[in-house]
Scaffold this motif. Sequence first.
Motif, PDB file in Angstrom:
ATOM      1  N   ASP A  47      13.496  18.383  46.755  1.00 19.62           N
ATOM      2  CA  ASP A  47      13.600  18.101  48.092  1.00 19.62           C
ATOM      3  C   ASP A  47      14.889  17.157  48.468  1.00 19.62           C
ATOM      4  O   ASP A  47      15.367  17.048  49.715  1.00 19.62           O
ATOM      5  N   TYR A  48      15.442  16.496  47.507  1.00 22.67           N
ATOM      6  CA  TYR A  48      16.812  15.808  47.743  1.00 22.67           C
ATOM      7  C   TYR A  48      17.716  16.210  46.658  1.00 22.67           C
ATOM      8  O   TYR A  48      17.913  15.275  45.951  1.00 22.67           O
ATOM      9  N   PRO A  49      18.236  17.476  46.671  1.00 25.67           N
ATOM     10  CA  PRO A  49      19.038  17.825  45.694  1.00 25.67           C
ATOM     11  C   PRO A  49      20.285  17.146  45.509  1.00 25.67           C
ATOM     12  O   PRO A  49      21.131  17.103  44.350  1.00 25.67           O
ATOM     13  N   ASP A  50      20.866  16.565  46.685  1.00 26.62           N
ATOM     14  CA  ASP A  50      22.036  15.891  46.520  1.00 26.62           C
ATOM     15  C   ASP A  50      22.272  14.580  46.357  1.00 26.62           C
ATOM     16  O   ASP A  50      23.149  13.774  46.483  1.00 26.62           O
ATOM     17  N   CYS A  51      21.037  13.943  45.666  1.00 22.39           N
ATOM     18  CA  CYS A  51      20.912  12.694  45.453  1.00 22.39           C
ATOM     19  C   CYS A  51      20.808  12.156  44.199  1.00 22.39           C
ATOM     20  O   CYS A  51      20.728  11.009  43.714  1.00 22.39           O
ATOM     21  N   PHE A  52      21.740  13.085  43.253  1.00 21.12           N
ATOM     22  CA  PHE A  52      21.781  12.726  41.853  1.00 21.12           C
ATOM     23  C   PHE A  52      23.035  12.003  41.608  1.00 21.12           C
ATOM     24  O   PHE A  52      24.054  12.246  42.369  1.00 21.12           O
ATOM     25  N   VAL A  53      22.791  10.813  40.879  1.00 20.54           N
ATOM     26  CA  VAL A  53      24.025   9.903  40.759  1.00 20.54           C
ATOM     27  C   VAL A  53      24.317  10.170  39.268  1.00 20.54           C
ATOM     28  O   VAL A  53      23.723   9.495  38.347  1.00 20.54           O
ATOM     29  N   THR A  54      25.647  10.253  38.808  1.00 18.11           N
ATOM     30  CA  THR A  54      26.134  10.339  37.428  1.00 18.11           C
ATOM     31  C   THR A  54      27.114   9.079  37.333  1.00 18.11           C
ATOM     32  O   THR A  54      27.981   8.912  38.160  1.00 18.11           O
ATOM     33  N   ASP A  55      26.827   8.422  36.247  1.00 24.16           N
ATOM     34  CA  ASP A  55      27.717   7.136  35.910  1.00 24.16           C
ATOM     35  C   ASP A  55      28.439   7.327  34.400  1.00 24.16           C
ATOM     36  O   ASP A  55      27.720   7.868  33.625  1.00 24.16           O
ATOM     37  N   CYS A  56      29.657   6.944  34.139  1.00 22.76           N
ATOM     38  CA  CYS A  56      30.274   7.020  32.962  1.00 22.76           C
ATOM     39  C   CYS A  56      30.551   5.649  32.528  1.00 22.76           C
ATOM     40  O   CYS A  56      31.251   4.814  33.265  1.00 22.76           O
ATOM     41  N   TYR A  57      30.113   4.997  31.374  1.00 17.44           N
ATOM     42  CA  TYR A  57      30.326   4.081  30.800  1.00 17.44           C
ATOM     43  C   TYR A  57      31.063   4.316  29.410  1.00 17.44           C
ATOM     44  O   TYR A  57      30.592   4.804  28.663  1.00 17.44           O
TER      45      TYR A  57
END
Length: 70
Positions: A47-57
């Motif tokens: 329902d919210y396919p554009d709400c993924f958040v990727t971070d790199c540490y």
Amino acid sequence: MEYFIYTLNHTYTDETHTATKFLGFFNSLEDLEEIKQKAVLLSGFRDYPDCFVTDCYILDKIHWKDAFRM
């Protein structure tokens, strides 16, 4: 040598609230993208396919260097 870890979250806001789901830690972007492609098919995530958040540490590094301020 620097080592990295990637995180995948899903954060969305609707009319009543904001919600975040933590999907996991990954050692490569390829692994992360594979899980993301499976998650986007699931109820809620689709329902919210554009709400993924990727971070790199970078591992073994302090990422917050300032004191907590209010």
